[in-house]
Scaffold this motif. Structure first.
Motif, PDB file in Angstrom:
ATOM      1  N   THR A  32       1.052  -1.031  -0.070  1.00  0.00           N
ATOM      2  CA  THR A  32       0.068  -0.051  -0.254  1.00  0.00           C
ATOM      3  C   THR A  32       0.988   1.370  -0.127  1.00  0.00           C
ATOM      4  O   THR A  32       0.261   2.527  -0.024  1.00  0.00           O
ATOM      5  CB  THR A  32      -0.893   0.082   1.347  1.00  0.00           C
ATOM      6  OG1 THR A  32      -0.249  -0.248   2.384  1.00  0.00           O
ATOM      7  CG2 THR A  32      -1.940  -1.020   1.175  1.00  0.00           C
ATOM      8  N   SER A  33       2.001   1.201   0.082  1.00  0.00           N
ATOM      9  CA  SER A  33       2.988   2.182   0.073  1.00  0.00           C
ATOM     10  C   SER A  33       4.369   1.913  -0.161  1.00  0.00           C
ATOM     11  O   SER A  33       4.568   0.588   0.414  1.00  0.00           O
ATOM     12  CB  SER A  33       2.944   3.168   1.468  1.00  0.00           C
ATOM     13  OG  SER A  33       3.464   2.564   2.536  1.00  0.00           O
ATOM     14  N   ARG A  60       5.207   7.278   5.554  1.00  0.00           N
ATOM     15  CA  ARG A  60       5.886   7.249   4.263  1.00  0.00           C
ATOM     16  C   ARG A  60       7.240   6.880   4.553  1.00  0.00           C
ATOM     17  O   ARG A  60       8.070   7.242   5.479  1.00  0.00           O
ATOM     18  CB  ARG A  60       5.587   8.457   3.451  1.00  0.00           C
ATOM     19  CG  ARG A  60       4.178   8.898   3.320  1.00  0.00           C
ATOM     20  CD  ARG A  60       3.949  10.128   2.832  1.00  0.00           C
ATOM     21  NE  ARG A  60       5.241  10.793   2.433  1.00  0.00           N
ATOM     22  CZ  ARG A  60       5.047  12.152   1.775  1.00  0.00           C
ATOM     23  NH1 ARG A  60       4.088  12.938   2.043  1.00  0.00           N
ATOM     24  NH2 ARG A  60       6.239  12.618   1.165  1.00  0.00           N
ATOM     25  N   THR A  79       0.560   6.802   6.801  1.00  0.00           N
ATOM     26  CA  THR A  79      -0.015   6.386   5.485  1.00  0.00           C
ATOM     27  C   THR A  79      -1.423   5.948   6.289  1.00  0.00           C
ATOM     28  O   THR A  79      -1.763   5.789   7.475  1.00  0.00           O
ATOM     29  CB  THR A  79       0.487   5.018   5.226  1.00  0.00           C
ATOM     30  OG1 THR A  79       0.645   3.968   6.279  1.00  0.00           O
ATOM     31  CG2 THR A  79       1.937   5.315   4.512  1.00  0.00           C
ATOM     32  N   ARG A  80      -2.253   5.626   5.292  1.00  0.00           N
ATOM     33  CA  ARG A  80      -3.808   5.203   5.647  1.00  0.00           C
ATOM     34  C   ARG A  80      -3.726   3.912   6.610  1.00  0.00           C
ATOM     35  O   ARG A  80      -4.272   3.747   7.688  1.00  0.00           O
ATOM     36  CB  ARG A  80      -4.446   5.023   4.486  1.00  0.00           C
ATOM     37  CG  ARG A  80      -6.190   4.704   4.871  1.00  0.00           C
ATOM     38  CD  ARG A  80      -7.128   4.586   3.352  1.00  0.00           C
ATOM     39  NE  ARG A  80      -6.316   4.040   2.285  1.00  0.00           N
ATOM     40  CZ  ARG A  80      -6.635   2.719   2.066  1.00  0.00           C
ATOM     41  NH1 ARG A  80      -7.223   2.005   2.827  1.00  0.00           N
ATOM     42  NH2 ARG A  80      -5.988   2.170   1.143  1.00  0.00           N
TER      43      ARG A  80
END
Length: 190
Positions: A32-33, A60, A79-80
């Motif tokens: 996801t990142s 991040r 991050t989410r």
């Protein structure tokens, strides 16, 4: 010696039971990142010795270059997925490795980063680092992320100063139970 045996037994058993969850979280973090699944940082442990703490990465990969050293509400570097991991404290699970290695305990003051040394008197720094740091401690069990830095420091010093009484097995069990209640009841910081 009893505390260390308990730490090893619980951390190893938990690790064996939750390893599929750990793998799943690592996959979600990396897909996801950009960046690796784990965040590593130098912390200060018992006796003032440095060690590397492990957490699931919740920011991040370029977070240090982007902003402040301390997170704040709504921090854009988180991050989410990281917000969820922090709220549920799942980002802390890799610290079971730190417990197994002997760098940390399940219960004790949260380990400081070296730059926090200047925030303590010599006596307080030595007292705080006279016990093994923990995944959770008195501050996290009672105030969670609502604690101010001064409150966390005071509770960490209280735990360290009274280690003959406070590190007793049953008191540590109470701190662990209160921590579970805090995590399940209020959620964490993000």
């Amino acid at each position: 010696m009893i505390k260390r045996a308990f730490d090893l037994l619980v951390s190893f058993t938990l690790f064996l039971v939750i390893w599929p969850l750990l793998v799943g979280i690592a996959l979600v973090v990396t897909t996801t990142s950009p960046g690796g699944a784990l965040f590593r940082q130098e912390r200060v442990g018992r006796g003032g010795r440095s060690f590397t703490i492990f957490k699931f990465r919740s920011m991040r990969a370029d977070a240090p270059a982007v902003g402040p050293h301390f997170t704040a509400a709504g921090d854009p570097r988180i991050t989410r997925v990281g917000r969820f991991l922090r709220r549920t404290s799942l980002d802390e699970l890799p610290q079971l490795l730190n417990v197994m290695r002997g760098d940390m305990s399940l219960v004790g003051p949260r380990p400081n980063v070296p730059r926090q040394r200047s925030e303590y008197t010599e006596a307080d720094w030595n007292a705080r680092n006279g016990v093994r740091p923990g995944i959770t401690g008195l501050a996290q069990a009672t105030l969670r992320s609502a604690a101010t830095e001064a409150q966390r420091t005071a509770l960490d010093l209280e735990y360290a100063a009274n280690r003959g009484e406070f590190s007793r097995f049953w008191f540590d069990m109470k701190i662990l139970a209160l921590t579970v209640r805090q995590v399940l009841g209020k959620g964490g910081n993000a």
